[in-house]
Design an enzyme around this catalytic site. Structure first.
Site, PDB file in Angstrom:
ATOM      1  N   ARG A 172       0.831  -1.210   0.000  1.00  0.00           N
ATOM      2  CA  ARG A 172       0.000   0.000   0.000  1.00  0.00           C
ATOM      3  C   ARG A 172       0.863   1.257   0.000  1.00  0.00           C
ATOM      4  O   ARG A 172       0.417   2.306  -0.447  1.00  0.00           O
ATOM      5  CB  ARG A 172      -0.882   0.032   1.258  1.00  0.00           C
ATOM      6  CG  ARG A 172      -1.999  -0.987   1.286  1.00  0.00           C
ATOM      7  CD  ARG A 172      -2.685  -1.002   2.653  1.00  0.00           C
ATOM      8  NE  ARG A 172      -3.246   0.272   3.031  1.00  0.00           N
ATOM      9  CZ  ARG A 172      -4.441   0.733   2.658  1.00  0.00           C
ATOM     10  NH1 ARG A 172      -5.200  -0.015   1.893  1.00  0.00           N
ATOM     11  NH2 ARG A 172      -4.870   1.901   3.048  1.00  0.00           N
ATOM     12  N   ARG A 176       9.772   6.413  -2.398  1.00  0.00           N
ATOM     13  CA  ARG A 176      10.034   7.394  -3.463  1.00  0.00           C
ATOM     14  C   ARG A 176      11.479   7.876  -3.412  1.00  0.00           C
ATOM     15  O   ARG A 176      11.997   8.169  -2.333  1.00  0.00           O
ATOM     16  CB  ARG A 176       9.097   8.589  -3.309  1.00  0.00           C
ATOM     17  CG  ARG A 176       7.639   8.210  -3.381  1.00  0.00           C
ATOM     18  CD  ARG A 176       6.826   9.299  -4.058  1.00  0.00           C
ATOM     19  NE  ARG A 176       5.414   8.938  -4.010  1.00  0.00           N
ATOM     20  CZ  ARG A 176       4.584   9.345  -3.044  1.00  0.00           C
ATOM     21  NH1 ARG A 176       5.010  10.168  -2.092  1.00  0.00           N
ATOM     22  NH2 ARG A 176       3.325   8.967  -3.055  1.00  0.00           N
ATOM     23  N   ARG A 248      -9.089  -6.397  13.427  1.00  0.00           N
ATOM     24  CA  ARG A 248      -8.555  -5.446  14.389  1.00  0.00           C
ATOM     25  C   ARG A 248      -9.596  -4.348  14.575  1.00  0.00           C
ATOM     26  O   ARG A 248     -10.309  -3.970  13.626  1.00  0.00           O
ATOM     27  CB  ARG A 248      -7.254  -4.807  13.881  1.00  0.00           C
ATOM     28  CG  ARG A 248      -6.160  -5.785  13.609  1.00  0.00           C
ATOM     29  CD  ARG A 248      -5.642  -6.465  14.839  1.00  0.00           C
ATOM     30  NE  ARG A 248      -4.850  -5.583  15.680  1.00  0.00           N
ATOM     31  CZ  ARG A 248      -4.381  -5.915  16.865  1.00  0.00           C
ATOM     32  NH1 ARG A 248      -4.664  -7.117  17.375  1.00  0.00           N
ATOM     33  NH2 ARG A 248      -3.636  -5.074  17.563  1.00  0.00           N
ATOM     34  N   ARG A 278      -0.904   6.243  16.141  1.00  0.00           N
ATOM     35  CA  ARG A 278      -0.800   7.574  15.543  1.00  0.00           C
ATOM     36  C   ARG A 278      -1.678   8.562  16.292  1.00  0.00           C
ATOM     37  O   ARG A 278      -2.566   8.168  17.068  1.00  0.00           O
ATOM     38  CB  ARG A 278      -1.156   7.553  14.056  1.00  0.00           C
ATOM     39  CG  ARG A 278      -2.499   6.942  13.739  1.00  0.00           C
ATOM     40  CD  ARG A 278      -2.709   6.816  12.221  1.00  0.00           C
ATOM     41  NE  ARG A 278      -3.980   6.179  11.933  1.00  0.00           N
ATOM     42  CZ  ARG A 278      -4.441   5.901  10.733  1.00  0.00           C
ATOM     43  NH1 ARG A 278      -3.739   6.219   9.658  1.00  0.00           N
ATOM     44  NH2 ARG A 278      -5.603   5.326  10.558  1.00  0.00           N
ATOM     45  N   ASP A 349     -10.186   0.644   0.508  1.00  0.00           N
ATOM     46  CA  ASP A 349     -10.258   2.104   0.608  1.00  0.00           C
ATOM     47  C   ASP A 349     -11.620   2.568   0.081  1.00  0.00           C
ATOM     48  O   ASP A 349     -12.282   1.861  -0.673  1.00  0.00           O
ATOM     49  CB  ASP A 349      -9.143   2.740  -0.226  1.00  0.00           C
ATOM     50  CG  ASP A 349      -7.774   2.524   0.406  1.00  0.00           C
ATOM     51  OD1 ASP A 349      -7.716   2.326   1.633  1.00  0.00           O
ATOM     52  OD2 ASP A 349      -6.773   2.549  -0.333  1.00  0.00           O
TER      53      ASP A 349
HETATM   54  N1  UDP Z   1       2.906   1.075   8.444  1.00  0.00           N
HETATM   55  C1  UDP Z   1       3.982   1.107   9.325  1.00  0.00           C
HETATM   56  N2  UDP Z   1       4.437   2.319   9.758  1.00  0.00           N
HETATM   57  C2  UDP Z   1       3.857   3.484   9.394  1.00  0.00           C
HETATM   58  C3  UDP Z   1       2.756   3.450   8.515  1.00  0.00           C
HETATM   59  C4  UDP Z   1       2.296   2.227   8.063  1.00  0.00           C
HETATM   60  O1  UDP Z   1       4.508   0.079   9.710  1.00  0.00           O
HETATM   61  O2  UDP Z   1       4.313   4.541   9.857  1.00  0.00           O
HETATM   62  C5  UDP Z   1       2.437  -0.247   7.981  1.00  0.00           C
HETATM   63  C6  UDP Z   1       1.358  -0.827   8.898  1.00  0.00           C
HETATM   64  O3  UDP Z   1       1.512  -2.223   8.968  1.00  0.00           O
HETATM   65  C7  UDP Z   1       0.079  -0.454   8.187  1.00  0.00           C
HETATM   66  C8  UDP Z   1       0.485  -0.599   6.724  1.00  0.00           C
HETATM   67  O4  UDP Z   1       1.851  -0.135   6.696  1.00  0.00           O
HETATM   68  O5  UDP Z   1      -0.972  -1.319   8.536  1.00  0.00           O
HETATM   69  C9  UDP Z   1      -0.355   0.188   5.745  1.00  0.00           C
HETATM   70  O6  UDP Z   1      -0.361   1.550   6.122  1.00  0.00           O
HETATM   71  P1  UDP Z   1      -1.564   2.528   5.771  1.00  0.00           P
HETATM   72  O7  UDP Z   1      -1.136   3.896   6.119  1.00  0.00           O
HETATM   73  O8  UDP Z   1      -2.016   2.251   4.400  1.00  0.00           O
HETATM   74  O9  UDP Z   1      -2.668   2.048   6.831  1.00  0.00           O
HETATM   75  P2  UDP Z   1      -4.115   2.672   7.161  1.00  0.00           P
HETATM   76  O10 UDP Z   1      -4.052   4.147   7.005  1.00  0.00           O
HETATM   77  O11 UDP Z   1      -5.054   1.980   6.229  1.00  0.00           O
HETATM   78  O12 UDP Z   1      -4.305   2.279   8.585  1.00  0.00           O
END
Ligand code: UDP
Length: 383
Positions: A172, A176, A248, A278, A349
């Site tokens: 996902r 870059r 989850r 976060r 999404d």
């Molecule tokens: N991920 C991570 N560190 C970060 C951001 C994402 O390890 O700082 C990993 C984590 O396993 C997450 C996955 O990358 O579930 C996909 O991230 P995304 O931001 O797409 O998750 P969402 O926003 O859908 O929760």
């Protein structure tokens, strides 16, 4: 007039209801929650006036011009680019991993081609085709970046080691070799001026659509309808009789302050020692508004219990087996289609959800026209 039952008033249910009502169907929409819009539900916080994404940040982004045009029909999408920051061992970096992240993390000043060579030198060459999240990371970004940005965050987010998680989850996120820190690589991105609930209200605003909130759709209800679109959890349809699919869920801890708390909409906390994954500060999702006070949410992830709201499908081997079992059972059903994130147990999404609902409506209408059977699934949940 043919009657259609739709279970779930999230984007899937709302888009289907909208399309079918326009084609002359009478539609009853059910949702067990007291509000519309499913996990996209947004509402203004009374104390601060800030528009809140109640079930966590939702940022609209897509490459699909048709879906973009479609959503813009229901609300004005305001410019918003998600620029996520990450805190690792007391230092702030930008995500997704880009040239600034690499240069700051390794204390270098590499040009794009140099950074590519540098990262390639860190890659684990023993991995040919990555079999899991960790292998995917070790192959593409090497151990140092993986351990700093992904190992801890992923353990918190998924509650399992990254070696158990599917590689597709890491895919996902891009890596870059330039200074582009837009979290998404999508052509279109923005935030609805009036929030997601407003869009869903407009989608459902039709005299042939009847909304039933706080109402669980019971199995027996199906008889009154020529067809049912079910966007609830697939295992729930079968009353969990052979077990529950693992999800989850998230807990949000809200706090209010004056001024600006963190200067950005989303900051990830990648260290495993910090219990939240976060912090989102929702007034930064609406940069065109101004608010003196602010509202932040610390986000915690945990296993989804029986009475919790399912968010992310875990999708380990044991769930895949159970999912296959429920999919086999579902294929024997008549006059019901399983749709959306929960109906097909997939990590989706918003833009994909909308695209699939539009496609499902078209397939349904065509099948009705020709007298064909309506598919139980419009996409294969097992793929
Ligand atoms: N991920 C991570 N560190 C970060 C951001 C994402 O390890 O700082 C990993 C984590 O396993 C997450 C996955 O990358 O579930 C996909 O991230 P995304 O931001 O797409 O998750 P969402 O926003 O859908 O929760």
């Amino acid at each position: 007039m043919k009657k259609i039952g739709i279970v779930g008033a999230g984007f899937t249910g709302a888009v289907l209801a909208y399309r079918l009502a326009l084609e002359g169907y009478s539609v009853d929409v059910f949702d067990s929650r007291p509000h519309l819009a499913g996990n996209c539900y947004s509402k203004r916080d009374k104390e601060t006036g800030v528009m809140v994404h109640v079930y966590g940040p939702h940022i609209f982004h897509t490459n699909d011009k048709h879906v973009w045009k479609f959503v813009n029909h229901f609300d004005e999408f305001m410019p918003f680019v998600n620029r996520v920051k990450a805190i690792v061992k007391g230092r702030v970096y930008t995500l997704p991993i880009n040239l600034l992240t690499i240069n700051q993390f390794f204390d270098k000043a590499l040009a794009p081609s140099e950074a590519k060579t540098f990262l390639a030198s860190m890659s684990d060459k023993s991995i040919d085709i990555p079999q899991n999240f960790e292998e995917q990371a070790l192959k593409f970004i090497g151990r140092d970046l993986y351990e700093a940005f992904f190992l801890g965050y992923t353990a918190k987010q998924w509650g399992i080691h990254a070696t158990k998680l599917r590689a597709s989850i890491l895919k996902r996120l891009p890596v870059r070799f330039n200074y582009d820190d837009n979290y998404y690589s999508s052509l279109y991105q923005g935030m609805p001026r009036n929030g997601y609930t407003y869009i869903v209200e407009k989608l459902l605003d039709h005299p042939s659509i009847k909304i039933n909130l706080n109402e669980c759709f019971e199995y027996g209800h199906a008889e009154g309808y020529s067809h049912v679109f079910y966007s609830g959890p697939i295992d729930k349809w079968f009353e969990y009789k052979d077990g529950r699919l693992g999800y989850r869920t998230l807990d949000f801890e809200a706090s209010r302050y004056h001024g600006d708390y963190q200067g950005n909409a989303v900051i990830n906390y990648c260290d495993v020692a910090v219990p939240w994954t976060r912090i989102s500060e929702h007034k930064h999702f609406v940069p065109w508004e101004s608010h003196e006070r602010t509202l932040i949410f610390k986000e915690y992830s945990r296993f989804c219990g029986e009475n919790d709201i399912p968010y992310y499908p875990i999708g380990l081997a044991k769930e895949k087996t159970l999912l296959k079992h429920y999919v086999d059972l579902a294929r024997q059903e008549r006059n019901v289609s399983f749709v959306g994130r929960l109906g097909t147990y997939r990590y989706l999404d918003m833009h994909i959800t909308i695209r699939e609902a539009l496609d499902a409506a078209n397939i349904f209408l065509m099948a009705q026209d020709k007298g064909h059977d309506i598919p139980v699934f419009f996409v294969d949940p097992l793929q």
